[in-house]
Scaffold this active site. Structure first.
Site, mmCIF file in Angstrom:
data_model
loop_
_atom_site.group_PDB
_atom_site.id
_atom_site.type_symbol
_atom_site.label_atom_id
_atom_site.label_comp_id
_atom_site.label_asym_id
_atom_site.label_seq_id
_atom_site.Cartn_x
_atom_site.Cartn_y
_atom_site.Cartn_z
ATOM 1 N N ALA A 257 22.929 46.159 -13.111
ATOM 2 C CA ALA A 257 24.004 45.673 -14.167
ATOM 3 C C ALA A 257 23.513 46.385 -15.557
ATOM 4 O O ALA A 257 24.221 46.060 -16.731
ATOM 5 C CB ALA A 257 24.219 44.132 -14.357
ATOM 6 N N ALA A 258 22.442 46.977 -15.378
ATOM 7 C CA ALA A 258 22.106 47.659 -16.776
ATOM 8 C C ALA A 258 23.278 48.567 -17.386
ATOM 9 O O ALA A 258 23.799 48.547 -18.437
ATOM 10 C CB ALA A 258 21.164 48.445 -16.843
ATOM 11 N N GLY A 259 23.794 49.338 -16.324
ATOM 12 C CA GLY A 259 25.155 50.241 -16.604
ATOM 13 C C GLY A 259 26.387 49.274 -17.213
ATOM 14 O O GLY A 259 27.037 49.711 -17.998
ATOM 15 N N ASP A 260 26.428 48.275 -16.202
ATOM 16 C CA ASP A 260 27.573 47.275 -16.578
ATOM 17 C C ASP A 260 27.393 46.636 -17.876
ATOM 18 O O ASP A 260 28.332 46.672 -18.775
ATOM 19 C CB ASP A 260 27.589 46.148 -15.592
ATOM 20 C CG ASP A 260 28.001 46.800 -14.257
ATOM 21 O OD1 ASP A 260 28.806 47.939 -14.101
ATOM 22 O OD2 ASP A 260 27.639 46.104 -13.093
#
Ligand code: ADP
Length: 311
Positions: A257-260
């Protein structure tokens, strides 16, 4: 806050995207083909890039509307309840005859290998959006609309046709989005692998110069922000020089979820009136906090949990 028919308020960010139940197995290594191994842990939680980005934006304080679909099953009810608890407008979350999407995640801390069964997410095509007044309103009225590639390409086509605000496409997971759909978005936010897929390249670009050259090769008419994991990101405006944005140094334990969270925070920054570089700096801080916490939705920070100056 402006009112819309039905007593709801206009969203600041509308997310058109996926809703999955994540089943995460912690493993020491990825098994070889045909091999059986034991997991050392099991975690089941609501996820999907759409849900993650929508919750991330809500936790940063934004009014968020979700457009998507779940199955008529326990997973679907759990996900929807979670979105409601996070303060999202779920008027446009439909209950499908297909089962809720499922992601099986093999988690070799801090990286993951993921297999997805789209299930109900496959319903979210162009006619799905067009046939729901609430979805059309949410997409048309929101100042920012965020999309990913875990719903059919038709949902992206509907968004670019209806939206009047800024449209952001996170082309993840990596699929070759046709240029006629891709080029109608205002901002693209790929990681380096997704960028290579968009560019039809065999290998992801390594150096910053290679990344920028690949972006220029797309001839995308809008702005591009390429995320580079622990190396940060680079903002490549439609006209003007590229600006690298460093990652914030943290002890990352789980990059899920870093990119999210980066995409949601980028949208949040733009809504605050920041330029793309300013928004990317804020997104780097939010994403860095996300990597210091375990899980997907559970790891997404509230705005005041993102220190002004991280170490
Ligand atoms: P995706 O998860 O979509 O592949 P990235 O891995 O590029 O996206 O990560 C998105 C952003 O999260 C990066 O641009 C960076 O700002 C932040 N980030 C990712 N990994 C780390 C890390 N190990 N330390 C600090 N920040 C990170």
């Amino acid at each position: 806050m402006s009112a819309v028919p039905g007593g709801l308020t206009t969203p600041e960010i509308t997310v058109v995207g996926s809703l999955n139940m994540d089943v995460r197995l912690t493993v020491d290594r990825i098994p070889r083909s045909g091999e059986t191994i034991s997991a050392t842990g099991l975690k089941r939680s609501p996820g999907g890039k759409g849900a993650n980005q929508a919750v991330a934006a809500a936790r940063l304080g934004r009014r968020v509307a979700m457009v998507g679909a779940v199955g008529d099953d326990d997973a679907g009810r759990e996900i929807t309840a979670r979105l409601v608890a996070e303060g999202l407008d779920v008027t446009s979350v439909a209950v499908s005859e297909h089962p809720t999407g499922t992601a099986v995640i093999l988690w070799e801390q801090p990286e993951s290998t993921i297999v997805i069964e789209a299930g109900a997410n496959a319903d979210v095509d162009e006619s799905f959006v067009d046939s729901r007044d609430s979805a059309v309103r949410a997409v048309t009225d929101a100042p920012v609309v965020l999309c990913q590639c875990e719903t059919p390409l038709g949902s992206l086509a509907a968004v670019t046709r209806l939206a009047t605000g800024t449209t952001i496409l996170n082309p993840a997971p990596a699929i070759p989005v046709p240029a006629e759909i891709r080029d109608r978005f205002d901002v693209l936010v790929p990681n380096r692998f997704e960028l290579a897929t968009l560019a039809g390249a065999d290998e992801a670009p390594e150096s910053l110069a290679d990344v920028v050259a690949m972006v220029r090769g797309l001839a995308f008419p809008g702005d591009v922000v390429v995320t580079l994991g622990a190396d940060g990101s680079v903002v490549v405006p439609r006209d003007g020089l590229p600006t690298p944005v460093p990652a914030v140094r943290v002890d990352a334990i789980d990059t899920t979820a870093a990119g999210d969270s980066f995409c949601a925070a980028l949208a949040d920054g733009l809504l605050r009136g920041e330029d793309l570089v300013g928004a990317a700096r804020w997104a780097a801080r939010v994403a860095a906090v996300t990597t210091t916490r375990d899980g997907a939705i559970e790891s997404l920070p509230l705005a005041d949990e993102v220190p002004a100056a991280l170490p």
